[in-house]
Each structure stands twice: as C-alpha cells, then as structure tokens.
Motif scaffolding. Structure first.
Motif, PDB file in Angstrom:
ATOM      1  N   MET A  60       0.842  -1.192   0.000  1.00 15.47           N
ATOM      2  CA  MET A  60       0.000   0.000   0.000  1.00 15.47           C
ATOM      3  C   MET A  60       0.879   1.244   0.000  1.00 15.47           C
ATOM      4  SD  MET A  60      -3.020  -0.978   2.523  1.00 15.47           S
ATOM      5  CE  MET A  60      -3.451  -2.645   2.849  1.00 15.47           C
ATOM      6  N   ASN A  61       0.340   2.305  -0.608  1.00 13.78           N
ATOM      7  CA  ASN A  61       1.048   3.575  -0.635  1.00 13.78           C
ATOM      8  C   ASN A  61      -0.015   4.663  -0.644  1.00 13.78           C
ATOM      9  OD1 ASN A  61       2.603   5.797  -1.070  1.00 13.78           O
ATOM     10  ND2 ASN A  61       3.612   5.014  -2.925  1.00 13.78           N
ATOM     11  N   MET A  62      -0.436   5.084   0.576  1.00 16.67           N
ATOM     12  CA  MET A  62      -1.579   5.965   0.671  1.00 16.67           C
ATOM     13  C   MET A  62      -1.344   7.282  -0.044  1.00 16.67           C
ATOM     14  SD  MET A  62      -3.541   3.972   1.956  1.00 16.67           S
ATOM     15  CE  MET A  62      -5.067   4.614   2.595  1.00 16.67           C
ATOM     16  N   ALA A  63      -0.128   7.714  -0.150  1.00 17.50           N
ATOM     17  CA  ALA A  63       0.183   8.981  -0.814  1.00 17.50           C
ATOM     18  C   ALA A  63      -0.170   8.930  -2.295  1.00 17.50           C
ATOM     19  CB  ALA A  63       1.673   9.303  -0.652  1.00 17.50           C
ATOM     20  N   GLN A  64      -0.114   7.743  -2.830  1.00 16.63           N
ATOM     21  CA  GLN A  64      -0.358   7.590  -4.272  1.00 16.63           C
ATOM     22  C   GLN A  64      -1.796   7.152  -4.556  1.00 16.63           C
ATOM     23  OE1 GLN A  64       1.964   7.473  -7.049  1.00 16.63           O
ATOM     24  NE2 GLN A  64       3.494   8.518  -5.805  1.00 16.63           N
ATOM     25  N   ALA A  65      -2.682   7.139  -3.537  1.00 17.33           N
ATOM     26  CA  ALA A  65      -4.027   6.605  -3.729  1.00 17.33           C
ATOM     27  C   ALA A  65      -4.770   7.310  -4.852  1.00 17.33           C
ATOM     28  CB  ALA A  65      -4.823   6.722  -2.429  1.00 17.33           C
ATOM     29  N   TYR A  66      -5.534   6.524  -5.579  1.00 24.70           N
ATOM     30  CA  TYR A  66      -6.350   7.015  -6.705  1.00 24.70           C
ATOM     31  C   TYR A  66      -5.570   7.850  -7.703  1.00 24.70           C
ATOM     32  CZ  TYR A  66     -10.553   5.426  -4.322  1.00 24.70           C
ATOM     33  OH  TYR A  66     -11.516   4.669  -3.730  1.00 24.70           O
ATOM     34  N   SER A  67      -4.307   7.535  -7.943  1.00 23.01           N
ATOM     35  CA  SER A  67      -3.627   8.302  -8.995  1.00 23.01           C
ATOM     36  C   SER A  67      -4.010   7.707 -10.353  1.00 23.01           C
ATOM     37  CB  SER A  67      -2.106   8.297  -8.808  1.00 23.01           C
ATOM     38  OG  SER A  67      -1.641   6.965  -8.730  1.00 23.01           O
ATOM     39  N   SER A  68      -4.277   8.604 -11.287  1.00 26.08           N
ATOM     40  CA  SER A  68      -4.740   8.148 -12.602  1.00 26.08           C
ATOM     41  C   SER A  68      -3.567   7.553 -13.381  1.00 26.08           C
ATOM     42  CB  SER A  68      -5.373   9.311 -13.362  1.00 26.08           C
ATOM     43  OG  SER A  68      -4.451  10.379 -13.402  1.00 26.08           O
ATOM     44  N   ASN A 253     -13.671  -2.010  -5.768  1.00 27.74           N
ATOM     45  CA  ASN A 253     -13.571  -0.654  -6.269  1.00 27.74           C
ATOM     46  C   ASN A 253     -14.862  -0.131  -6.867  1.00 27.74           C
ATOM     47  OD1 ASN A 253     -10.774  -0.399  -5.645  1.00 27.74           O
ATOM     48  ND2 ASN A 253     -10.385  -1.792  -7.353  1.00 27.74           N
ATOM     49  N   LYS A 254     -15.928  -0.892  -6.748  1.00 29.02           N
ATOM     50  CA  LYS A 254     -17.123  -0.469  -7.464  1.00 29.02           C
ATOM     51  C   LYS A 254     -17.689   0.845  -6.900  1.00 29.02           C
ATOM     52  CE  LYS A 254     -20.645  -3.316  -5.155  1.00 29.02           C
ATOM     53  NZ  LYS A 254     -19.889  -4.163  -4.207  1.00 29.02           N
ATOM     54  N   GLY A 255     -17.340   1.158  -5.634  1.00 35.02           N
ATOM     55  CA  GLY A 255     -17.804   2.408  -5.052  1.00 35.02           C
ATOM     56  C   GLY A 255     -17.133   3.625  -5.677  1.00 35.02           C
ATOM     57  N   SER A 256     -15.908   3.404  -6.152  1.00 34.02           N
ATOM     58  CA  SER A 256     -15.166   4.557  -6.674  1.00 34.02           C
ATOM     59  C   SER A 256     -15.155   4.573  -8.197  1.00 34.02           C
ATOM     60  CB  SER A 256     -13.744   4.523  -6.131  1.00 34.02           C
ATOM     61  OG  SER A 256     -13.237   3.204  -6.228  1.00 34.02           O
ATOM     62  N   ILE A 257     -16.211   3.955  -8.791  1.00 33.76           N
ATOM     63  CA  ILE A 257     -16.204   3.823 -10.245  1.00 33.76           C
ATOM     64  C   ILE A 257     -16.210   5.192 -10.946  1.00 33.76           C
ATOM     65  CG2 ILE A 257     -18.731   3.533 -10.359  1.00 33.76           C
ATOM     66  CD1 ILE A 257     -18.060   1.508 -12.690  1.00 33.76           C
ATOM     67  N   PHE A 258     -16.854   6.220 -10.327  1.00 34.64           N
ATOM     68  CA  PHE A 258     -16.874   7.537 -10.985  1.00 34.64           C
ATOM     69  C   PHE A 258     -15.626   8.338 -10.661  1.00 34.64           C
ATOM     70  CE2 PHE A 258     -21.355   6.337 -10.625  1.00 34.64           C
ATOM     71  CZ  PHE A 258     -21.623   6.297 -11.980  1.00 34.64           C
ATOM     72  N   LEU A 259     -15.138   8.137  -9.461  1.00 32.91           N
ATOM     73  CA  LEU A 259     -13.942   8.866  -9.033  1.00 32.91           C
ATOM     74  C   LEU A 259     -12.706   8.346  -9.771  1.00 32.91           C
ATOM     75  CD1 LEU A 259     -12.635  10.818  -6.989  1.00 32.91           C
ATOM     76  CD2 LEU A 259     -12.391   8.842  -5.442  1.00 32.91           C
ATOM     77  N   ALA A 260     -12.562   7.025  -9.820  1.00 36.34           N
ATOM     78  CA  ALA A 260     -11.370   6.440 -10.444  1.00 36.34           C
ATOM     79  C   ALA A 260     -11.783   5.245 -11.294  1.00 36.34           C
ATOM     80  CB  ALA A 260     -10.373   6.021  -9.389  1.00 36.34           C
ATOM     81  N   PRO A 261     -12.348   5.502 -12.469  1.00 38.31           N
ATOM     82  CA  PRO A 261     -12.892   4.395 -13.282  1.00 38.31           C
ATOM     83  C   PRO A 261     -11.851   3.336 -13.635  1.00 38.31           C
ATOM     84  CG  PRO A 261     -12.845   6.473 -14.533  1.00 38.31           C
ATOM     85  CD  PRO A 261     -12.566   6.820 -13.110  1.00 38.31           C
ATOM     86  N   TRP A 262     -10.572   3.731 -13.690  1.00 35.80           N
ATOM     87  CA  TRP A 262      -9.558   2.742 -14.077  1.00 35.80           C
ATOM     88  C   TRP A 262      -9.476   1.575 -13.109  1.00 35.80           C
ATOM     89  CZ3 TRP A 262      -8.686   7.850 -12.848  1.00 35.80           C
ATOM     90  CH2 TRP A 262      -8.129   8.104 -11.604  1.00 35.80           C
ATOM     91  N   THR A 263      -9.838   1.800 -11.878  1.00 36.19           N
ATOM     92  CA  THR A 263      -9.737   0.710 -10.902  1.00 36.19           C
ATOM     93  C   THR A 263     -10.738  -0.412 -11.192  1.00 36.19           C
ATOM     94  OG1 THR A 263     -11.271   1.893  -9.477  1.00 36.19           O
ATOM     95  CG2 THR A 263      -8.919   2.148  -9.011  1.00 36.19           C
ATOM     96  N   VAL A 264     -11.810  -0.069 -11.912  1.00 36.25           N
ATOM     97  CA  VAL A 264     -12.806  -1.084 -12.255  1.00 36.25           C
ATOM     98  C   VAL A 264     -12.613  -1.575 -13.682  1.00 36.25           C
ATOM     99  CG1 VAL A 264     -15.265  -1.532 -12.529  1.00 36.25           C
ATOM    100  CG2 VAL A 264     -14.469  -0.100 -10.649  1.00 36.25           C
ATOM    101  N   ILE A 265     -12.334  -0.616 -14.570  1.00 35.62           N
ATOM    102  CA  ILE A 265     -12.273  -0.956 -15.995  1.00 35.62           C
ATOM    103  C   ILE A 265     -11.176  -1.979 -16.297  1.00 35.62           C
ATOM    104  CG2 ILE A 265     -11.658  -0.023 -18.264  1.00 35.62           C
ATOM    105  CD1 ILE A 265     -13.262   2.461 -17.486  1.00 35.62           C
ATOM    106  N   PHE A 266      -9.973  -1.764 -15.706  1.00 33.01           N
ATOM    107  CA  PHE A 266      -8.869  -2.645 -16.127  1.00 33.01           C
ATOM    108  C   PHE A 266      -9.031  -4.095 -15.655  1.00 33.01           C
ATOM    109  CE2 PHE A 266      -6.856   1.558 -16.835  1.00 33.01           C
ATOM    110  CZ  PHE A 266      -6.710   1.413 -18.204  1.00 33.01           C
TER     111      PHE A 266
END
Lengths: 292, 686
Positions: A60-68, A253-266
C-alpha cells in the motif's frame, strides 16, 4: 492402470491429430490465432508475473491513492495506492489455476457420471440423467453461491470443487453422448465377444476415442469458469481479500467507479479478454477436432 | 450395337466432354479428381460409367451438373451440351441450360426427397414454379408421371409423404421427378446401389422402358459392371480420374482389353462358379488415393502387364478399333493373348469336402432359434430358424436386407440374448449372451464384421488389436507376442510394416484383413462372417474371399457366411440357407439351391443377380412390392404377398410344410415337389 503401450498409443493418436495440419488450420482461422494469443498472453503473465509486475500487488502507498494512469503507474492505483497493473498481472495466476482446475475436475466428474449412465443405459441412465437435469435447471451462479455459503471459509480448492459439481451435468452429457457414439461400434462388439471387462471396454476401447469432444468441452468449461469465478469474487462469496482476484478487485472498487474508473475498468477488461480468448480458442478446437 | 452405330452417325453428340480436368483444393494442396477426360454421349443412348469408389465417376456427373461444391473447380477442358460450351457460360446461363435439359437421380432416394412435402407436391412444383402449368395441371401431370413409373395407385401415392414409401418406391419417385422437366439427358448416380437385388431388377426394367418412352439419353454410373451391362449401350471404364477404356457393352463384356477392365470382370465370382472350380482373380493392391497418383499410367502399380514405358509415359485414350477406345500402351499385345483358360478344378479341396460331408461332425446347430425385439410392438427378426453347420464347412446365409441375417449372427455369437430356441455348439447348449458364456466357448467362436470403418478401434494400433486376443487367451508377452502377431499378419498377407499402423492409415481391404487376423488369433473353430466384403470394392473383395478360403483350407475352420450377394455365397459355401423375413425358406447343398426345384423366392433371387456376361441368358422374375415389415409379418407362408407362384388361400392361411427333396435339401413351400421340379432353370449359359 494405463500401461506403457497404451500411453504410447495415446501419444501417437495425439501426434496425428495435432500435427502439421493443426497449424495449417490455425493459420487460416484468425479468430483461433487471436484466442490463442490472448490465452498465451495471460499464461505468460501468470508464470512470469513477479518479474513483469513493476510493484508488489499488495504493497500500500496511501500517498499515491487514486492516482490516474501515468508513466509511473500505467494503469493507475486504487484507494490504497496499490499499483493496478501489478494487481492485474499477479491476479491472472489465481484465476488461471482455478479455471484449469475446474475444467479438469468437471470433465473428470462428467466422465464418471456420463460413462456410467451411457454404458449401462436403461433405468440407470434415466435416473442419473434426470438428476443431472434437476441440477442443471438451477442457475449455476445461484447454486454455486448456495453451496459456498454452507462452507465457513472457502478456499481455492473448495471453490474449484463446487464449481466443478455445478458444471458436471454439462460435462456428463457430453461424455455420455461421446460414449454412446462408440458404444454400438463393431470394435466394441468385438471386445465384448472376447469377454473383456467393463473397465477394459470403457477405458481402453472407448475412452481414447472420446478424448477430442472431452477436450473441447474442457476448454469451453475453462472459459465459462473464468466468468463464474470472477462473478463469485465480485459477489463476495468465494475468495477473500487481499487476494489479487479480478472479480474481487472489481467488487472492491465499485464504489469509486466515478472517481477512479480505471480501478474497475482494467480488471474487467482483463476478465473479458481472458474469457473471449479462451472461448475463441475453444471454438477453434471444436471445429478442428470435429473434422479430424 | 448396330442401332448404336446408326445413332452415332446420324447425330451430333448431346454432351461432349473435351479434355476435362477437375480439381479439388484441400487444406494443403490441389487434388486432380478428373484428368483429361474425353467422352461423348449421343441422344437417346445409355452410357454406362463404371469404376471403383474414388475413381471420379460422381465428380464427372457433378461437373456436368455444375454442382462441384465449394472446393471443386474445372481446371481445364470444356463441357459442350448440344453445341453450347457450358464451361464458358456464366453461372446463371449454365443453370438455365442445365435446369431445362439435364436431370439427375441420386444414390440415396431418402435424402433426395423433402420429408415435409407430399410426393405429388414435390414433383408438381417443377412445372408450376416455372409457370409452365397451373398448380392443378401440374399435380395431374405428376400423377401421370407416377403412373408411368409403374407405381400402383399413383393418385394415392402422390398425396403421401416420403417416409410412408419403401426405398424402391422412393427411387421410382425420384426418377419420375427427374423426368418431369422432360430433360434430354438423365444422369443416374448409382440409383440401385442402396436397394435389394429384387427391387434393383424392377428399377432396371423400368429404366429400360423409360428410355423408349421419354427419348432421353442416360448416363448411368455404377461400381457394378453386371448392372451396367444390363442397361447400357456403351460403357466407359474409369480409374483414378481417367477414362481407361470405352466401347460397346458386347466389346467390354466379351473382349475387355485394358488390364483394369479385365480385372474388374474376372474378379467377380461369375454365376455358377464355385470354390472347387477356380480361384478368384484379384487385382493386387487397392485404388491409390488422389494424393499418391503414380506417374505414367495410373494403373501401373496394380497391372501385371506393366513395363518400363508404363511407369514413365501416360497413355492416352486412343482409337483401338471402330468405336473402341483404350488407354494402354500394351493394348495390342494384351488383345492377342486369349482370355486365360479357367483353372482346373481344385480336385484336392473337392475330395476333402466330400470326405467331410460324409463323416462331418455337427459343429453348430440351431433349433427353432428365435429373437424378438420388443419396442412397443414385437419385431420378430429371427422366428424359428433350425439348421446346422458341419466342421470345416461353410454355410452361406443369403437373403435381402431386413431378413434377420445379422440378428441371427449376433444371437449366435452372444451379442444378443435369444428369445427362444437353442444354440448347440459342439454339443454344448450355449443359448445365452456372451457374459454368461465361458472363456473357452468365446474363444472358439469368432466374428468378422461388416463395416471396415467401424470394426477396428480408431485409437488402437494393429499390434494392439491383434495382440489383445493373444494376451487374453495365451497370456504371452514380449518377443513371443511380437512373433505371433507377425505370423498372424503374414497369414492375412500383411507385412511387418503394418504392426504399428493405425486404422486410419489403412485401406478398407487392409482393415478387413486385420479384422480377419484378429478373429484367427484365437484359433477358432467357427468364424461368423457378417457381410465381410459388402463394403469393399470388387477388386479388393476377391482377394479377401481368397484369403478366407486359404485360411479355411489351412485350419479347418467352419464359416457361417452371411451375405446378400448370391454369387459370393455360392462361390464360398458348401451349404446355403435362403432366408426371408426371419424364416428359412430353402436350405441345401449349393448345387441343389442353384438348380430346380427352387423355392419361388430363391428363384427370384437368382434371377435378379446382375451378370456381367452378355452370353448368359437369364430369366427375369419381377417380384411385387418390397419385403414386408417384420413387425406384422404375413400369415401362412411369409412370402405369399410377393410370390409369383402363389397357389391360393392355402398360402395365406397355413404354414408351408418342409419338403425334403433329398436328405440335405429342404424347401418350405405349399407347391408340390413335382411342380417345383418342372420349373426351368433361371440361368442358362450360351
């Protein structure tokens, strides 16, 4: 049980079927090549994953969370800052082994059930196959969920066995029809009037001839099971976090699908590509083996 | 023949095939199915096309019909139909000409008819689709055409569906359908191959009559030279995609020149020829596949006249004499040699046989054997059969399809459980299925099956197939097993290179040899042969028959030989049983069967055997209808519904008595023996 000579014969049989013609035919079937390419791609990932993956999948690397997606993290990161690319790559391993296990176990169960029903026929056949019909009439995902729900903490093995049982009516049908195709052939009659045993007739005379349809069914089950395992992961039954399972990833990651779609799409794309690849290749195998 | 010449002189050919080559493209190469074919068919003549399977007969027919399929194409040459070059036309024009003028009749009438349309509709639509006639008029026309096919109660048949008709009836419908468009050319691709001999005879007679009435030219394709001899004016012989000989039927029948034609004629057991008289000639080897066409003459690998020139240069079809074409470098030398004289009778085997029939001991005895199948209604497939077989003898069982021959064989060998009656084998009662018989009985009785494609396990090598019996019976292994397998292969004339072959690497004849080796591995006393040669090409059939004879001479094995082919049964057997609908109607020594007194059914069977010799005079007997179903067999004498010599109500009500002509010759018939004895012989030579 299988003697050296039988092994040799089975290998000659395969050599004849998977000879030059196999590749000639494959070359003419673009969908087959594409399917094989996708499957081989993920097989490579699963074997050499740790060397290919740029990061640890669980670090884990919280500083890098949700980076596109960027040059640092090609597929971005999730809410704990875990590298999606590494998670997807490493995740291929568990899904491939599970799917392979399911296809082998379900075909094995199918052979036992289908051959028994087909060989003895009559009332035995009726009873077994009607039971199989009942099993088949329940939606497979639902049945798997119920059975997994009974087990307190399901591991990879129990997931494999339960999905195999769910699939067994289908494989049993294929095994039974393959056996019936050969049961009335003259070489089986010849074996009978030699006084051969049930096991000899079924496993030495008939079984080698049914290998082709069973391989096709096994590869189709492989493709389906990827879908089922991923769905179960998504629904939260089956494997538990933090295993880098593709279905689990989508669910997490389904909760963050709008915030970070890449987490679900890939992860979803990974599932889709493997399912499509395996299906296309299974379809090619079916066409090829049926013609030989 | 004179009329034929006249036709030729007066007319332009109707179809001319010039230098035609047809190729099929496969995964890795192109195969030449037809190579440089030249032939002409004149109006109103019947042209017979003869050759074994894989020789391109059907391909030739399909290229005239423009039905070559996805991967077939004309690679060279042209097809000219009454002056128009078909091969240069567009698809649409080709089709227009073809649908107006050319019709085809296929081998399998069941798949040629649409199962969901009434017979009349299928025939009528040919006219009203083209708007030539109204719906009603074309229906009437269809009934009319059915009537001219000698179909009784045609109006009724027209409103039935295909599955309600018998095979022979369906084929008549197909022929009628083909003639509905009033074609000038009718192509028939093995139209009688799937039919019983007695039905075949009826269809052949019908075709003869139609030629006069409809004034069509017929191209008749068949593997059976005897059938073609009966119907054709001129005959072309094909081998591996080439026409090797062409001539009038008299020329081909009496003075064949090309070695292949000579082989084809001499390898069929002629009517009245028996194993004691002569050994069958056979053509060595089998038809090579299209992937391995030999250079030079296509026949060189199997030809006894072959010389160095034949291996290098390909002979072309050239005029040999008037109206006679031969593609052979050595045609003139071969012609000079007279037909080799028939071999002297095999005195030794004759003596041996007489000794056995005198002191022979009964090996197999059936007493009132019954096998019924219950499936809603009872099918009496075998219904009270009694007969016996002596050691070192051959009992031939002959009858049309559906007579219960195969069921009888399968019951004797134990694959089916008898419903009633007893089977005695060497004095022991063995009337039970295989899993209740002891190992010794199983070993002493073996079976050679019908279909070479299904008789060997496709996943096992020859070593395993033949070796398995030896392992089971004698428990040998290693080098000793190897030696024994080699010996057995040698016995059936297969070399050691066959040890590790898989079934798909062998031809039909070779597979059947392996199957015979498997049967003889157990050193059996009785071998049941269920039509072992009926799916083989004629040139291969004779070598398998010779092999069976040789093995019998060496090992004193008895054969129960089942076949629909009367010539083969007569050639091979000592005793013959004629079966009809699960019952035996005549049994006796083979000479007795072939001479009057006959059972009326035997008489009809003998009269229907095609004879490839124009010198043989044969009286044709037309049987009514086809074999009735075994579900509800006719009462009294089962043959009464079709019998041309039916006496009256006694045949319908009472079971026929057994008349003993001699001690070994029984006829089951109501007609008194004196009457039967007065019947003229069916076949006369000369």
């Amino acid at each position: 049980m299988i003697s050296k000579k039988t092994r040799k014969q089975i290998s000659t049989y395969f050599r004849d079927r998977f000879s030059r013609k196999f590749f000639l035919k494959l070359r003419r079937t673009p969908t087959g090549i594409f399917g094989l390419f996708l499957v081989l791609l993920w097989v490579t990932m699963s074997i050499f994953g740790p060397f290919i993956a740029p990061y640890s999948p669980t670090k884990m690397n919280m500083a890098q969370a949700y980076s596109s997606p960027s040059s640092n993290h090609l597929l971005g990161t999730d809410r704990y800052g875990r590298d999606m690319l590494s998670r997807v790559i490493i995740g291929s391993r568990s899904i491939l082994t599970t799917a392979l296990g399911i296809s082998i176990i379900s075909v094995f169960i199918g052979i036992v059930i289908g051959f028994t029903a087909g060989y003895f026929g009559g009332i035995v056949d009726e009873v077994i196959m009607r039971l199989m019909d009942i099993l088949m009439s329940i939606p497979s995902l639902l049945l798997a969920m119920v059975m997994l729900g009974i087990i307190v903490s399901p591991g990879v093995l129990s997931v494999m066995i339960i999905i195999s049982i769910v699939y067994s009516p289908r494989t049993a049908r294929v095994a039974r029809s393959a056996l019936l195709e050969y049961k009335s052939e003259e070489f089986v009659d010849a074996a009978r009037i030699r006084g051969e045993s049930f096991f000899h007739i079924v496993f030495v005379e008939i079984f080698p001839n049914t290998v082709a349809p069973l391989i096709v069914e096994g590869s189709a089950r492989f493709a389906y099971s990827i879908m089922t395992v991923a769905s179960l992961g998504f629904l939260g039954v089956g494997l538990r976090p933090p295993t880098p399972d593709w279905g689990l990833m989508v669910a997490e990651n389904k909760g963050s699908i709008f915030l970070a779609p890449w987490t679900v799409i890939f992860p979803a794309l990974a599932i889709a590509s493997l399912v499509i690849g395996a299906s296309l290749f299974a379809e090619f195998l079916d066409k090829y083996l049926r013609r030989v | 023949m004179n009329s034929n010449r006249r036709i030729k002189q007066e007319n332009q050919p109707l179809v001319e095939v010039k230098d035609l080559s047809v190729h099929y493209s496969t995964l890795d190469r192109e195969l030449g199915a037809l190579r440089n074919i030249n032939l002409s068919v004149y109006p109103q003549e019947t042209y017979g096309l003869v050759g074994e399977s894989g020789c391109g007969k059907s391909t030739l027919a399909f290229s005239i019909m423009n039905y070559l399929g996805e991967n077939g194409f004309v690679a060279g040459g042209e097809i000219i139909f009454s002056g128009q070059v078909l091969t240069e036309k567009s698809e649409k024009e080709f089709r227009a000409i073809q649908s107006e003028n050319i019709s085809m009749v296929y081998q399998n009438p069941s798949s040629a008819l649409n199962p969901v349309l009434k017979i009349g509709e299928q025939i009528a639509e040919i006219k009203h689709i083209r708007k030539e006639l109204s719906r009603e008029q074309s229906w009437n026309k269809a009934v009319e055409i059915l009537e001219s096919m000698n179909i009784p109660d045609a109006a009724n048949v027209a409103s039935r569906y295909p599955h309600q008709l018998s095979g022979g009836m369906k084929q008549r419908v197909c022929i009628g359908m083909a003639l509905m468009s009033e074609p000038s050319l009718l192509i028939m691709d093995e139209p009688t191959t799937n039919l019983d001999v007695t039905t075949e005879q009826v269809i052949l007679d019908l075709i003869q009559g139609l030629k006069e009435k409809y004034k069509v030219a017929i191209v008749y394709i068949s593997h059976d030279l005897g059938v073609v001899m009966e119907i054709a004016d001129r005959i072309g012989i094909m081998y591996l995609g080439k026409l090797v000989e062409e001539g009038s039927k008299e020329d081909i029948g009496l003075r064949p020149i090309h070695p292949y034609t000579r082989g084809l004629i001499s390898c069929v057991p002629e009517i009245g020829i028996a194993k004691e008289d002569t050994r069958l000639k056979s053509i060595p080897g089998s038809v090579p596949s299209l992937t391995e066409i030999p250079p030079g003459c296509v026949f060189n690998s199997r030809c006894s006249f072959s010389e160095s020139r034949c291996l290098q240069d390909e002979p072309h079809l050239v005029n040999y004499e008037n109206d006679r074409m031969v593609a052979c470098w050595k045609a003139h030398q071969i012609e000079e040699k007279e037909k080799p004289p028939k071999q002297d009778s095999d005195a030794e085997s004759k003596r041996k046989r007489e000794a056995i029939s005198r002191n022979g001991k009964v090996l197999l005895e059936l007493e009132d054997l019954k096998k019924y199948f219950k499936n809603g209604h009872t099918v009496k497939a075998v219904d009270g059969v009694s007969m016996h077989l002596l050691t070192a003898n051959t009992l031939g069982v002959v009858g049309e399809s559906g007579c219960g021959k195969t069921t009888m064989a399968r019951t004797i060998i134990g694959l089916l459980e008898p419903t009633g009656g007893t089977i005695f084998f060497d004095g022991i009662d063995i009337s039970r299925p295989w899993y209740k018989r002891n190992k010794e009985t199983l070993n002493r009785m073996q079976m050679v099956f019908q279909d070479p494609e299904s008789t060997l396990n496709p996943a096992h090598s020859v070593r395993k197939i033949v070796g398995r019996t030896l392992i089971l019976k004698e428990g040998i292994s290693g080098s000793e097993l190897e030696k024994r397998i080699l010996e057995l292969l040698q016995k059936v004339n297969l070399g050691s290179e066959f040890m590790d072959r898989m079934p798909f690497q062998m031809s039909g004849g070779q597979k059947q040899r392996v199957s015979i080796a498997r049967a003889f591995a157990a050193n059996p006393d009785l071998v049941i042969c269920d039509e072992p040669t009926s799916s083989l090409d004629v040139s291969v059939q004779s070598s398998v028959l010779n092999l069976l004879l040789d093995l019998q001479r060496d090992t004193d094995t008895s054969y129960l030989f089942i076949s629909h082919d009367l010539n083969v049964v007569h050639y091979l057997s000592d005793y013959i049983a004629v079966t009809y609908l699960g019952k035996i109607c005549e049994v006796g020594e083979k000479e007795q069967i072939f001479q009057p007194p006959y059972h009326p059914y035997t008489e009809a069977l003998i009269s229907a055997v095609p004879v490839p010799n124009p010198n043989v005079k044969q009286r044709h007997i037309k049987l009514k209808g086809s074999t009735p179903s075994a579900i509800n067999p006719p009462s009294g004498c089962r043959f009464h519904t079709r019998c041309p010599r039916k006496l009256g109500s006694i045949c319908e009500t009472q079971k026929p008595p057994s008349i003993a002509v001699t001690e070994s010759h029984l006829i089951k018939c109501h007609i008194p023996l004196e009457e039967l004895a007065k019947v003229e012989p069916v076949v006369k030579v000369g």
